[in-house]
Design an enzyme around this catalytic site. Structure first.
Site, PDB file in Angstrom:
ATOM      1  N   ASP A 186       0.855  -1.187   0.000  1.00  0.00           N
ATOM      2  CA  ASP A 186       0.000   0.000   0.000  1.00  0.00           C
ATOM      3  C   ASP A 186       0.895   1.243   0.000  1.00  0.00           C
ATOM      4  O   ASP A 186       1.912   1.278   0.697  1.00  0.00           O
ATOM      5  CB  ASP A 186      -0.889  -0.008   1.246  1.00  0.00           C
ATOM      6  CG  ASP A 186      -1.880   1.138   1.248  1.00  0.00           C
ATOM      7  OD1 ASP A 186      -2.914   1.025   0.557  1.00  0.00           O
ATOM      8  OD2 ASP A 186      -1.602   2.149   1.916  1.00  0.00           O
ATOM      9  N   ILE A 187       0.537   2.215  -0.808  1.00  0.00           N
ATOM     10  CA  ILE A 187       1.337   3.441  -0.869  1.00  0.00           C
ATOM     11  C   ILE A 187       1.045   4.268   0.384  1.00  0.00           C
ATOM     12  O   ILE A 187      -0.121   4.483   0.735  1.00  0.00           O
ATOM     13  CB  ILE A 187       1.003   4.258  -2.128  1.00  0.00           C
ATOM     14  CG1 ILE A 187       1.193   3.401  -3.394  1.00  0.00           C
ATOM     15  CG2 ILE A 187       1.863   5.521  -2.203  1.00  0.00           C
ATOM     16  CD1 ILE A 187       0.755   4.065  -4.678  1.00  0.00           C
ATOM     17  N   GLU A 229      -4.918   2.187  -4.034  1.00  0.00           N
ATOM     18  CA  GLU A 229      -3.456   2.285  -4.046  1.00  0.00           C
ATOM     19  C   GLU A 229      -2.837   1.043  -3.422  1.00  0.00           C
ATOM     20  O   GLU A 229      -1.775   1.089  -2.841  1.00  0.00           O
ATOM     21  CB  GLU A 229      -2.994   3.562  -3.332  1.00  0.00           C
ATOM     22  CG  GLU A 229      -3.279   3.618  -1.841  1.00  0.00           C
ATOM     23  CD  GLU A 229      -4.555   4.401  -1.480  1.00  0.00           C
ATOM     24  OE1 GLU A 229      -5.484   4.450  -2.305  1.00  0.00           O
ATOM     25  OE2 GLU A 229      -4.589   4.949  -0.359  1.00  0.00           O
TER      26      GLU A 229
END
Ligand SMILES: [Mg+2]
Length: 304
Positions: A186-187, A229
């Site tokens: 996950d960003i 994301e």
């Protein structure tokens, strides 16, 4: 529809007849059109040429020494490479009763000798056009199949495909007793990237990170966009330690990436776990829990 694949080359027609004079006549008639021509004077050569140059159409004599036209046709139809090439039989008028055998062997049409050039050209053209329509339809279907499993923005596999793949790959890993690891990435603070630089730049970050992931994993691994994301990666035949090493390379590449924005550093967090016979959905949950642990432990890290 995109016709470009068909425009770069004129159709290739393979003519097969044991009588040199017939090959010469066929060549002369077909040369009136923009066809490329290959010739063979027996069935064996025809099969070899068909297999190597994949002609768009084959004009095939029935009566030949060695393997005759029927046998040649049957063998071409058995080979997946040459199976879809249309075959027109060349037959003398008194052999007409035998043409049924030709259709049974897989021919699409026949032309009688002595050759009538108009008839020959019309039949040739018709079957070449049908072949091209089929080829185009096949390419179109392949494009649609690809679209159905791809995330349109990043080019990675989409959510559904990656889940389906995990279900299949875990079953395979179990059956063949191979290791398999799953990672969820996950960003970090992605919302801030969008808020500060706009959604267009946010999309650019997603695309770039997808490319870094694709460049780092092996061809046998599968990466998909799991959510906004979030990325899911399936590492086939890989234990979690090795998967972790790859993920660390991904994490560092992203951390070092120059985004052309002053002081902007984008990072990712991730969790990776190994398949131990559990349900594939449970595997995703475990990777997700480890991802949240990475977030809690300060982000920009991979938990194992
Ligand atoms: Mg003959």
């Amino acid at each position: 529809m995109d016709n470009s694949v068909f425009e770069d080359k004129s159709p290739l027609v393979l003519i097969v007849d044991d009588v040199a004079k017939n090959l010469q006549i066929l060549g002369t008639i077909l040369s009136k059109k923009n066809y490329r021509i290959a010739a063979a004077n027996n069935g064996e050569k025809a099969i070899i040429i068909a297999n190597s140059s994949l002609p768009d159409l084959i004009l095939l004599d029935i009566m030949m020494p060695g393997i005759n036209g029927y046998e040649t046709c049957t063998r071409l139809k058995k080979n997946p490479r040459t199976r879809d090439i249309p075959i027109i039989f060349l037959t003398a008028k008194n052999e007409l009763a035998d043409i049924v055998r030709g259709f049974e062997a897989g021919a699409v049409d026949y032309v009688t000798k002595p050759f009538n050039s108009v008839e020959l050209l019309v039949r040739t053209k018709t079957h070449l056009e049908l072949k091209m329509s089929r080829d185009m339809l096949k390419i179109r279907n392949e494009q649609l199949e690809r679209l159905a499993i791809t995330d349109s923005m990043t080019g990675l596999y989409n959510h559904r495909y990656i889940i389906d793949s995990l279900s299949i790959r875990t079953a395979e890993a179990k059956r063949y007793k191979q290791s398999l690891s799953v990672a969820m990435l996950d960003i970090d603070y992605f919302k801030k990237v969008n808020d500060n630089f706009g959604h267009f730049f946010g999309d650019f970050v997603l695309v770039r990170i997808s490319a870094i992931i694709e460049d780092t994993i092996r061809k046998t691994d599968i990466a998909g966009r799991y959510g906004g994301e979030e990325y899911l990666i399936i590492f086939t035949n890989t234990d979690k330690k090795n998967a972790f090493n790859t993920l660390e390379r991904i994490r560092r590449s992203i951390e070092k990436e120059n985004w052309g924005k002053e002081s902007l550093i984008v990072t990712i967090s991730g969790g990776v776990c190994e398949f131990e016979g559990q349900d594939y959905l449970k595997l995703i949950m475990t990777a997700d829990e480890l991802l949240y642990k990475a977030k809690e432990n300060g982000r920009n890290r991979i938990e194992i």
